[in-house]
Write a protein that holds these residues in place. Sequence first.
Motif, PDB file in Angstrom:
ATOM      1  N   CYS A 145     -85.461 -15.333  13.667  1.00  0.00           N
ATOM      2  CA  CYS A 145     -86.023 -15.537  12.321  1.00  0.00           C
ATOM      3  C   CYS A 145     -85.267 -14.704  11.284  1.00  0.00           C
ATOM      4  O   CYS A 145     -85.013 -15.172  10.176  1.00  0.00           O
ATOM      5  N   ALA A 146     -84.903 -13.482  11.642  1.00  0.00           N
ATOM      6  CA  ALA A 146     -84.155 -12.631  10.708  1.00  0.00           C
ATOM      7  C   ALA A 146     -82.794 -13.241  10.392  1.00  0.00           C
ATOM      8  O   ALA A 146     -82.419 -13.382   9.221  1.00  0.00           O
ATOM      9  N   LEU A 147     -82.053 -13.622  11.424  1.00  0.00           N
ATOM     10  CA  LEU A 147     -80.725 -14.205  11.212  1.00  0.00           C
ATOM     11  C   LEU A 147     -80.816 -15.589  10.576  1.00  0.00           C
ATOM     12  O   LEU A 147     -79.874 -16.042   9.927  1.00  0.00           O
ATOM     13  N   GLY A 148     -81.963 -16.238  10.739  1.00  0.00           N
ATOM     14  CA  GLY A 148     -82.171 -17.548  10.136  1.00  0.00           C
ATOM     15  C   GLY A 148     -82.548 -17.476   8.670  1.00  0.00           C
ATOM     16  O   GLY A 148     -82.743 -18.498   8.021  1.00  0.00           O
ATOM     17  N   GLY A 149     -82.679 -16.254   8.141  1.00  0.00           N
ATOM     18  CA  GLY A 149     -82.972 -16.091   6.726  1.00  0.00           C
ATOM     19  C   GLY A 149     -84.449 -16.073   6.403  1.00  0.00           C
ATOM     20  O   GLY A 149     -84.837 -16.238   5.252  1.00  0.00           O
ATOM     21  N   ASP A 150     -85.288 -15.834   7.400  1.00  0.00           N
ATOM     22  CA  ASP A 150     -86.733 -15.837   7.187  1.00  0.00           C
ATOM     23  C   ASP A 150     -87.290 -14.450   6.904  1.00  0.00           C
ATOM     24  O   ASP A 150     -88.486 -14.234   7.020  1.00  0.00           O
ATOM     25  N   ASP A 151     -86.447 -13.503   6.525  1.00  0.00           N
ATOM     26  CA  ASP A 151     -86.923 -12.143   6.326  1.00  0.00           C
ATOM     27  C   ASP A 151     -87.770 -11.974   5.077  1.00  0.00           C
ATOM     28  O   ASP A 151     -88.429 -10.971   4.904  1.00  0.00           O
ATOM     29  N   LYS A 152     -87.778 -12.990   4.209  1.00  0.00           N
ATOM     30  CA  LYS A 152     -88.635 -12.966   3.019  1.00  0.00           C
ATOM     31  C   LYS A 152     -89.475 -14.233   3.027  1.00  0.00           C
ATOM     32  O   LYS A 152     -89.269 -15.125   2.203  1.00  0.00           O
ATOM     33  N   PRO A 153     -90.430 -14.320   3.971  1.00  0.00           N
ATOM     34  CA  PRO A 153     -91.172 -15.571   4.115  1.00  0.00           C
ATOM     35  C   PRO A 153     -92.106 -15.845   2.953  1.00  0.00           C
ATOM     36  O   PRO A 153     -92.655 -14.926   2.357  1.00  0.00           O
ATOM     37  N   GLY A 154     -92.245 -17.123   2.654  1.00  0.00           N
ATOM     38  CA  GLY A 154     -93.201 -17.554   1.648  1.00  0.00           C
ATOM     39  C   GLY A 154     -94.479 -17.986   2.333  1.00  0.00           C
ATOM     40  O   GLY A 154     -94.764 -17.574   3.454  1.00  0.00           O
ATOM     41  N   ALA A 182     -86.869 -19.320   1.750  1.00  0.00           N
ATOM     42  CA  ALA A 182     -86.116 -19.113   0.524  1.00  0.00           C
ATOM     43  C   ALA A 182     -84.635 -18.871   0.803  1.00  0.00           C
ATOM     44  O   ALA A 182     -83.792 -19.209  -0.001  1.00  0.00           O
ATOM     45  N   ASP A 183     -84.340 -18.262   1.939  1.00  0.00           N
ATOM     46  CA  ASP A 183     -82.965 -17.892   2.244  1.00  0.00           C
ATOM     47  C   ASP A 183     -82.377 -18.786   3.333  1.00  0.00           C
ATOM     48  O   ASP A 183     -83.090 -19.325   4.167  1.00  0.00           O
ATOM     49  N   ALA A 184     -81.067 -18.901   3.312  1.00  0.00           N
ATOM     50  CA  ALA A 184     -80.346 -19.652   4.332  1.00  0.00           C
ATOM     51  C   ALA A 184     -79.944 -18.691   5.454  1.00  0.00           C
ATOM     52  O   ALA A 184     -79.934 -17.477   5.261  1.00  0.00           O
ATOM     53  N   PRO A 185     -79.605 -19.226   6.630  1.00  0.00           N
ATOM     54  CA  PRO A 185     -79.119 -18.352   7.705  1.00  0.00           C
ATOM     55  C   PRO A 185     -77.934 -17.526   7.220  1.00  0.00           C
ATOM     56  O   PRO A 185     -77.135 -17.981   6.403  1.00  0.00           O
ATOM     57  N   ARG A 186     -77.854 -16.316   7.721  1.00  0.00           N
ATOM     58  CA  ARG A 186     -76.785 -15.434   7.274  1.00  0.00           C
ATOM     59  C   ARG A 186     -76.414 -14.437   8.359  1.00  0.00           C
ATOM     60  O   ARG A 186     -77.207 -14.183   9.269  1.00  0.00           O
ATOM     61  N   ALA A 187     -75.226 -13.888   8.239  1.00  0.00           N
ATOM     62  CA  ALA A 187     -74.792 -12.831   9.144  1.00  0.00           C
ATOM     63  C   ALA A 187     -75.457 -11.525   8.719  1.00  0.00           C
ATOM     64  O   ALA A 187     -75.669 -11.284   7.531  1.00  0.00           O
ATOM     65  N   LEU A 227     -79.285 -21.764  15.809  1.00  0.00           N
ATOM     66  CA  LEU A 227     -79.959 -22.295  14.627  1.00  0.00           C
ATOM     67  C   LEU A 227     -80.976 -23.365  15.018  1.00  0.00           C
ATOM     68  O   LEU A 227     -82.080 -23.412  14.464  1.00  0.00           O
ATOM     69  N   SER A 228     -80.639 -24.193  16.003  1.00  0.00           N
ATOM     70  CA  SER A 228     -81.593 -25.215  16.442  1.00  0.00           C
ATOM     71  C   SER A 228     -82.828 -24.574  17.067  1.00  0.00           C
ATOM     72  O   SER A 228     -83.950 -25.047  16.866  1.00  0.00           O
ATOM     73  N   LEU A 229     -82.652 -23.481  17.795  1.00  0.00           N
ATOM     74  CA  LEU A 229     -83.796 -22.762  18.363  1.00  0.00           C
ATOM     75  C   LEU A 229     -84.565 -22.044  17.260  1.00  0.00           C
ATOM     76  O   LEU A 229     -85.797 -21.992  17.284  1.00  0.00           O
ATOM     77  N   HIS A 230     -83.857 -21.514  16.283  1.00  0.00           N
ATOM     78  CA  HIS A 230     -84.515 -20.827  15.164  1.00  0.00           C
ATOM     79  C   HIS A 230     -85.527 -21.726  14.461  1.00  0.00           C
ATOM     80  O   HIS A 230     -86.606 -21.293  14.086  1.00  0.00           O
ATOM     81  N   HIS A 231     -85.177 -22.998  14.290  1.00  0.00           N
ATOM     82  CA  HIS A 231     -86.098 -23.919  13.618  1.00  0.00           C
ATOM     83  C   HIS A 231     -87.429 -23.993  14.372  1.00  0.00           C
ATOM     84  O   HIS A 231     -88.489 -24.110  13.753  1.00  0.00           O
ATOM     85  N   MET A 232     -87.382 -23.900  15.676  1.00  0.00           N
ATOM     86  CA  MET A 232     -88.613 -23.941  16.471  1.00  0.00           C
ATOM     87  C   MET A 232     -89.353 -22.606  16.420  1.00  0.00           C
ATOM     88  O   MET A 232     -90.570 -22.574  16.298  1.00  0.00           O
TER      89      MET A 232
END
Length: 145
Positions: A40-49, A56-61, A113-118
Amino acid sequence: MKAAQKRARAKVEYNAFLAGCPSRQLLDRISDKWVVLVLCALGGDDKPGPPGAAPADAPRAMRYSEISRLLAGVSQKMLTQTLRSLEHDGLLTRTVTPTVPVTVSYELTDLGLSLHHMTRGLRDWAQAHMAEVLANRESRDARTS
């Protein structure tokens, strides 16, 4: 053997209900809370709505220290083990940049990324239903004590 036959055979071979199925090891790994949170962190979910809303964020390094700060309570040993296992499974890549000091970053692969979506859905569900679960626990504890 044709490709369709290979896929059909693989479906039979990877039946998680069978004791010797290697997919059980994978299920064990990806159901770990630190794996879910790293994805979730690498998927950009660190600032969840709000639950169900698009992130709000896209996946990132991210650098190790960023991930460590974000995942409150994870030990250095556990985070290192988690990142290594995810890299070994091909779910993330580790990039070393020769700077002073050396910079190491982690990023999701397409498979990750495909696993992150789940896992995002699983984390959203847990956050959205936690109050209900806590109420059920309190109710059960009150009846049994």
